[in-house]
Design an enzyme around this catalytic site. Sequence first.
Site, PDB file in Angstrom:
ATOM      1  N   ASP A 107       0.824  -1.205   0.000  1.00 52.82           N
ATOM      2  CA  ASP A 107       0.000   0.000   0.000  1.00 52.82           C
ATOM      3  C   ASP A 107       0.857   1.253   0.000  1.00 52.82           C
ATOM      4  OD1 ASP A 107      -2.850  -0.570   0.025  1.00 52.82           O
ATOM      5  OD2 ASP A 107      -2.502  -1.603   1.910  1.00 52.82           O
ATOM      6  N   LEU A 108       1.873   1.274   0.836  1.00 50.27           N
ATOM      7  CA  LEU A 108       2.677   2.480   0.986  1.00 50.27           C
ATOM      8  C   LEU A 108       3.513   2.772  -0.253  1.00 50.27           C
ATOM      9  CD1 LEU A 108       3.696   1.917   4.701  1.00 50.27           C
ATOM     10  CD2 LEU A 108       2.119   3.656   3.824  1.00 50.27           C
TER      11      LEU A 108
END
Length: 399
Positions: free
Chosen positions: A168-169
């Site tokens: 996600d990051l």
Amino acid sequence: MAQPFLDDIRILDFTRVLAGPFCTALLGDLGAEVIKIESPDGDDYRHIPPISDGTGGLFLLLNRNKKSLSIDLRSDEGRRIVHELVGHCDVLVENFRPGVMERMGLGYPELSAINPRLVYVSISGFGQTSPMGNLPAYDLIIQAMTGFLDLNGDPDGPPMMTGESVADLTTGLFASWSVLAALLARERSGRGQYVDVAMHDCLTSFLPAALAQHFYGEAPPSRVGNRHPLGAPFGVFRARDGHYTIAVLNPKQFARLAEAMGQPDLSRDERFCDNGRRNENHEQLKQHIEAWSGTRSVEEVINALQHHDVPCSPILTASQAIASPQARQRGVLRAIDTPEGTRITTMTQPVKFSGMAASRSSPPPRLGADGRQVLSKVLGMDAGQIDILVRDGVLADER
């Protein structure tokens, strides 16, 4: 000092949970006006523990510098409002499953017809064109599907997920980068464009060591535990009272390590004379190192290694790292006050620019808190028109 770099950019943010909100938070840090479009229930992260004063901690960290506009997108009037807002925005970011925005009449073809300068960014698990189809994708799924999960853990143990949502990051970071690139391209062409950001693609690009082994090595990439797969000594080692890290990459560093250990001849040992041989003989090298460090405290080991300029570190807990002088001086975390007078700590973008003052920090918005202000300022609606939207359930108003 110049104004924030993006202070004339307005972003319509349809994202929720992590990858998308991380992207738009980074852009908000640089001065962009981020209007977060939420359902009447709000972003899921508003409700995920740990909770502080009724709001999830993850939401507080990832939704700084944003305004909240809570609209029912199932209604014709809600979608009409979005169409109007698009004409006044530079960027739209969404992370629904592929096809959802199109089914609501909010896809790129429709919205770019309204605003040809619009940069439209779609974040998804596998991309808009994918053999994976429309499968749901969370961070763990992407770690598993890219091979990232299989590379982590002990050689004889199971695959191990990371402690943070790395897929996600990294995707949020690439998405923010893509917005800036597309805005620069717009300055040259006068037109916006559609940007397809896939979590699978982004995390795959974070596998250079595995790709080097796959394409150019003699063996496929595999789990090696707490060390680097291509070099040694580069990993975690044991001291008398805990563990520490060494990151030695070249012959000079290894010679300094041998000196620090009081074993200078170790750098001339045929088993350890270059990086490739040290890697092949990692277990024997580890035994030498831990025979030395195992009789010393972590503090003693670090002092000796740093005295000889060997890259090394004690292993801090996350709480120790957050409270460290390094984190405090660099200002990667910032305390700010909410409108209710509560002090919270949130993140900020970590880069220091000589041409821009420190990143701005405003608190994450309450659900629907900015609806009236946004519709009045951007679309010129009066109070009566907005009251009708609230009455009809199109606009969720915190009042």
